[in-house]
Scaffold this active site. Sequence first.
Site, mmCIF file in Angstrom:
data_model
loop_
_atom_site.group_PDB
_atom_site.id
_atom_site.type_symbol
_atom_site.label_atom_id
_atom_site.label_comp_id
_atom_site.label_asym_id
_atom_site.label_seq_id
_atom_site.Cartn_x
_atom_site.Cartn_y
_atom_site.Cartn_z
ATOM 1 N N HIS A 87 38.967 44.283 40.676
ATOM 2 C CA HIS A 87 37.683 44.688 40.092
ATOM 3 C C HIS A 87 36.635 43.588 40.147
ATOM 4 O O HIS A 87 35.459 43.834 39.857
ATOM 5 C CB HIS A 87 37.877 45.212 38.659
ATOM 6 C CG HIS A 87 37.964 44.173 37.595
ATOM 7 N ND1 HIS A 87 39.151 43.770 37.034
ATOM 8 C CD2 HIS A 87 36.998 43.472 36.950
ATOM 9 C CE1 HIS A 87 38.915 42.867 36.096
ATOM 10 N NE2 HIS A 87 37.615 42.664 36.028
ATOM 11 N N ASP A 145 45.413 46.014 39.971
ATOM 12 C CA ASP A 145 44.166 45.240 40.012
ATOM 13 C C ASP A 145 44.377 43.896 40.717
ATOM 14 O O ASP A 145 44.374 42.837 40.087
ATOM 15 C CB ASP A 145 43.682 45.041 38.574
ATOM 16 C CG ASP A 145 42.230 44.629 38.481
ATOM 17 O OD1 ASP A 145 41.564 44.586 39.525
ATOM 18 O OD2 ASP A 145 41.768 44.369 37.351
ATOM 19 N N SER A 239 38.281 37.513 34.064
ATOM 20 C CA SER A 239 38.964 38.407 35.006
ATOM 21 C C SER A 239 39.429 37.648 36.239
ATOM 22 O O SER A 239 38.737 36.762 36.739
ATOM 23 C CB SER A 239 38.012 39.518 35.454
ATOM 24 O OG SER A 239 37.657 40.361 34.398
#
Length: 288
Positions: A87, A145, A239
């Site tokens: 992402h 992810d 992230s």
Amino acid sequence: MFASKLAVCSALALLAVAHAAPGGNDIQKITKAPNVPTKAEGDAASKASAPAIPPKPVNERFPHAVLFGGTCGGTIISPTWILTAGHCTLFTGGRYILAGTNNTDNPNAVTRHVKRQVIHPLFSVGPYWLDADDFNIKQVAARWDFLLAELSEPLPLDGKLMAAAKLDDQPSLPVGLNVGFGGYGTDHFGGTMRSEMHGMELAVQSDEVCSTLEQYNSKDMLCVKGRPPRFDSACNGDSGSGLVDETGRVIGVASWVENDAHSCFNGALVVFSRVASVRDWIKKVTNI
């Protein structure tokens, strides 16, 4: 880690002895045997009087950690490959990485351009474009992810400021395992990236605990929680950061956080994509 509105392009959601003086009368008549300290007491005294060893800088504790694309973290897994979150490509091109530093303003930091990106074929993400309040969204999760980024030229790994993390291949992890990550994410919801790398200390949680988050799936995810007394978590910009154990083995990639559509808070459950679940895919792409 995702925020409640699409406008937050700059910060991805995810997914811190005194030594006793002698008495006044130094010359005393000994009338009884002196008290001889035990070995334990002697060891304790030696430790108390020894100078404190300063902690290592965060980047030396996490020499595999990099800044990816200016808005995410990443993990060195070889001189030419970085592992991060899929992402992280949503709001940034991810065209460069910064390594070998504790501060993004350090002129001695090593920059490398990314020449190729390979996203996991099963990657998917929840409705990050929707207003979280209007649609009653607590957190935006992602499945599988993972993103592999190949660098234009090798990193000069020295084992101290830059090192490749070993890849986890264990199907399960012991509950309570001490783990951590280094990253540049913001210190509050919706904030901007920090210039100083921070180190977070966490512990692996059971699937039963993790499953209190309805999007959690143990097939490709694991979750952690901050250890006392700080109860560290993760926030916008963390992230993609690599979760490592005390042997330097990378076991997860930072993906999303409990209630990340609204807030960042200490003690939140942090979900990482499980590296062991894609070990064969990583080998197929990178030959590592």
